[in-house]
Motif scaffolding. Structure first.
Motif, PDB file in Angstrom:
ATOM      1  N   SER A  97      37.255  49.846  40.734  1.00  0.00           N
ATOM      2  CA  SER A  97      38.361  49.816  39.790  1.00  0.00           C
ATOM      3  C   SER A  97      39.620  49.419  40.542  1.00  0.00           C
ATOM      4  CB  SER A  97      38.550  51.189  39.129  1.00  0.00           C
ATOM      5  OG  SER A  97      38.849  52.169  40.112  1.00  0.00           O
ATOM      6  N   TYR A  99      43.412  46.936  40.985  1.00  0.00           N
ATOM      7  CA  TYR A  99      43.793  45.543  41.209  1.00  0.00           C
ATOM      8  C   TYR A  99      43.220  44.980  42.503  1.00  0.00           C
ATOM      9  CZ  TYR A  99      47.001  45.673  37.254  1.00  0.00           C
ATOM     10  OH  TYR A  99      47.538  45.761  35.988  1.00  0.00           O
ATOM     11  N   PHE A 102      39.790  43.946  41.858  1.00  0.00           N
ATOM     12  CA  PHE A 102      39.777  42.807  40.940  1.00  0.00           C
ATOM     13  C   PHE A 102      40.070  41.506  41.682  1.00  0.00           C
ATOM     14  CE2 PHE A 102      42.116  39.876  38.145  1.00  0.00           C
ATOM     15  CZ  PHE A 102      41.151  39.673  37.159  1.00  0.00           C
ATOM     16  N   GLU A 105      37.153  40.373  43.816  1.00  0.00           N
ATOM     17  CA  GLU A 105      36.085  39.774  43.022  1.00  0.00           C
ATOM     18  C   GLU A 105      36.511  38.447  42.406  1.00  0.00           C
ATOM     19  OE1 GLU A 105      32.893  40.706  42.875  1.00  0.00           O
ATOM     20  OE2 GLU A 105      33.511  42.176  44.386  1.00  0.00           O
ATOM     21  N   LEU A 106      37.809  38.259  42.204  1.00  0.00           N
ATOM     22  CA  LEU A 106      38.305  36.976  41.712  1.00  0.00           C
ATOM     23  C   LEU A 106      38.058  35.875  42.744  1.00  0.00           C
ATOM     24  CD1 LEU A 106      39.744  35.951  39.140  1.00  0.00           C
ATOM     25  CD2 LEU A 106      41.920  36.237  40.356  1.00  0.00           C
ATOM     26  N   LEU A 132      32.358  50.137  36.391  1.00  0.00           N
ATOM     27  CA  LEU A 132      33.413  49.159  36.624  1.00  0.00           C
ATOM     28  C   LEU A 132      34.525  49.397  35.613  1.00  0.00           C
ATOM     29  CD1 LEU A 132      31.205  45.925  36.880  1.00  0.00           C
ATOM     30  CD2 LEU A 132      32.087  47.270  38.803  1.00  0.00           C
ATOM     31  N   ASP A 133      35.767  49.136  36.016  1.00  0.00           N
ATOM     32  CA  ASP A 133      36.844  49.243  35.034  1.00  0.00           C
ATOM     33  C   ASP A 133      36.843  48.019  34.118  1.00  0.00           C
ATOM     34  OD1 ASP A 133      38.193  47.152  36.328  1.00  0.00           O
ATOM     35  OD2 ASP A 133      39.634  48.463  37.328  1.00  0.00           O
ATOM     36  N   ARG A 135      38.757  45.385  33.631  1.00  0.00           N
ATOM     37  CA  ARG A 135      38.976  44.063  34.227  1.00  0.00           C
ATOM     38  C   ARG A 135      37.741  43.592  34.990  1.00  0.00           C
ATOM     39  NH1 ARG A 135      44.009  46.603  34.983  1.00  0.00           N
ATOM     40  NH2 ARG A 135      43.144  47.557  36.874  1.00  0.00           N
ATOM     41  N   LEU A 136      37.152  44.494  35.754  1.00  0.00           N
ATOM     42  CA  LEU A 136      35.985  44.122  36.552  1.00  0.00           C
ATOM     43  C   LEU A 136      34.760  43.862  35.678  1.00  0.00           C
ATOM     44  CD1 LEU A 136      36.405  46.517  39.598  1.00  0.00           C
ATOM     45  CD2 LEU A 136      36.539  44.021  39.630  1.00  0.00           C
ATOM     46  N   LYS A 137      34.669  44.542  34.554  1.00  0.00           N
ATOM     47  CA  LYS A 137      33.572  44.255  33.616  1.00  0.00           C
ATOM     48  C   LYS A 137      33.640  42.815  33.116  1.00  0.00           C
ATOM     49  CE  LYS A 137      32.907  48.942  31.768  1.00  0.00           C
ATOM     50  NZ  LYS A 137      33.099  49.818  30.588  1.00  0.00           N
ATOM     51  N   LEU A 139      35.187  40.300  34.531  1.00  0.00           N
ATOM     52  CA  LEU A 139      34.992  39.382  35.641  1.00  0.00           C
ATOM     53  C   LEU A 139      33.529  39.301  36.052  1.00  0.00           C
ATOM     54  CD1 LEU A 139      36.423  37.459  37.525  1.00  0.00           C
ATOM     55  CD2 LEU A 139      36.936  39.391  39.046  1.00  0.00           C
ATOM     56  N   GLU A 140      32.846  40.431  36.017  1.00  0.00           N
ATOM     57  CA  GLU A 140      31.429  40.430  36.387  1.00  0.00           C
ATOM     58  C   GLU A 140      30.625  39.573  35.408  1.00  0.00           C
ATOM     59  OE1 GLU A 140      28.204  41.469  38.860  1.00  0.00           O
ATOM     60  OE2 GLU A 140      30.376  41.622  39.125  1.00  0.00           O
TER      61      GLU A 140
END
Length: 368
Positions: A97, A99, A102, A105-106, A132-133, A135-137, A139-140
């Motif tokens: 979780s 920034y 994130f 992973e970006l 995952l939070d 944002r990460l969901k 992005l994944e």
């Protein structure tokens, strides 16, 4: 005939023997399907010794430097290989979780896009997923657009991925099941104990530790008080807590403490025990490879990674929940001990099935 080449970004938690275990198993698999180049930035000598990498090429680069090296190799040797693969990260547990996670992973998503443009097949394999939070969901799910294979190691992670909208998710057993050893034929006696003091790194675990120690003491008193008891650790950060357990238990029992970390190179120590009692997944599974009955002791409502993997292996009877009443835990321990031969034989059958299904899945991936 042209060969495949497999690039593997293998940088991991080098201090954790469990990571060496699953990476060794993965490398032994993928070397059957082409040339392999592995990025092991800053890997210590003991880790390289455990992996026993001889014929493969290894490099030590940052993640993006490794990706750009792959692209450069494609441009210079576009006709040399049949197919180019990229295993994007080591097996293990993906969660996070915030920034910082994130943006990390970006960068990974950007690298996937670049490699996808060069027709590289991106593989993610043998991992647990979540939580995952938000944002990460997102992005994944976005990253999977560039992947050819997305293979999780337990049913809980499979369902989690499906709920994220990741339709290409499939199952691949934890790679510790397929690690190949030749156990020594030692006389088995007693229990090997190894615990971490938390479920997730950085969590507040005072209540968890209190329940864990209380339950562990009762299990030993009821089941192992007259047996050989040894405490040790596979992860360097567990040493302090394992020593704490030793100091608590040595007042009541004849107990040993192994003060040096267990690596793959000296893991044959497990061969002399009947049972492994732990909250570490790969302590349990490495012990099993050497003939032990692996018993998990933890908070099963929170420790979903272990719960999911053992449930998928039809081994719920080896999961002990520290939140249950002691009389129920003792009943479960009695059943494990009285049925140990049947339990072990069932695990051997499951291990064999996992190996066969793993090989079939890898042949599908690399020979499609």
């Amino acid at each position: 005939m042209k060969k495949n080449i497999v690039y593997y970004h293998g940088k991991t938690q080098y201090f954790n023997t469990g990571d060496a275990l699953i990476n060794k198993s993965l490398i032994d698999f993928i070397t059957q399907f082409g040339e392999v180049e592995i990025n092991l930035k800053d890997a210590p000598d003991n880790y390289l010794k455990d992996l026993k990498i001889v014929s493969n090429r290894t490099v030590s680069k940052s993640y993006l430097s490794f990706v750009f090296q792959i692209i450069k190799g494609i441009i210079q040797n576009s006709k040399k290989y049949n197919q180019i693969y990229f295993i994007s990260s080591p097996p293990g547990h993906q969660f996070g979780s915030g920034y910082k996670a994130f943006f990390k992973e970006l960068i990974v998503a950007f690298s996937y896009f670049l490699l996808y443009c060069f027709k590289v097949k991106i593989i993610k394999i043998g991992f647990s997923l979540g939580p995952l939070d938000a944002r990460l969901k997102l992005l994944e799910r976005f990253k999977t657009n560039f992947m050819s294979s997305y293979l999780v190691r337990d049913q809980i992670s499979y369902n989690y991925a499906k709920n994220l909208g990741i339709d290409k998710v499939d199952f691949f057993p934890d790679l510790a099941w397929t690690y190949d050893v030749l156990p020594k034929e030692d006389i088995k006696n007693g229990v090997f104990i190894s615990f971490r003091d938390q479920i997730f790194t950085g969590a507040n675990n005072e209540k968890y530790i209190e329940q864990l120690i209380f339950t562990l003491k009762n299990i030993i008193k009821s089941n192992f008080s007259k047996n050989r008891i040894v405490i040790g650790f596979q992860v360097s950060e567990d040493k302090q807590f394992c020593d704490k357990l030793f100091q608590l238990l040595k007042q009541e029992y004849n107990i040993e403490f192994i003060s040096e970390q267990i690596f793959l190179s000296n893991a044959h120590i497990f061969s002399s025990f009947e049972y492994v009692l732990t909250n570490r997944l790969h302590v349990a599974l490495l012990g099993f490879q050497y003939g032990c009955i692996p018993i998990i002791l933890t908070d099963l409502n929170k420790h979903l990674k272990i719960k999911g993997i053992f449930e998928h292996a039809d081994s719920r009877d080896l999961l002990i929940d520290i939140s249950e009443p002691i009389h129920l835990i003792n009943n479960k321990m009695d059943l494990i001990i009285s049925s140990k031969r049947d339990i072990y034989e069932k695990l051997i059958i499951k291990e064999d099935n996992y190996y066969k299904s793993s090989l079939i899945k890898l042949k599908e991936i690399f020979n499609d």
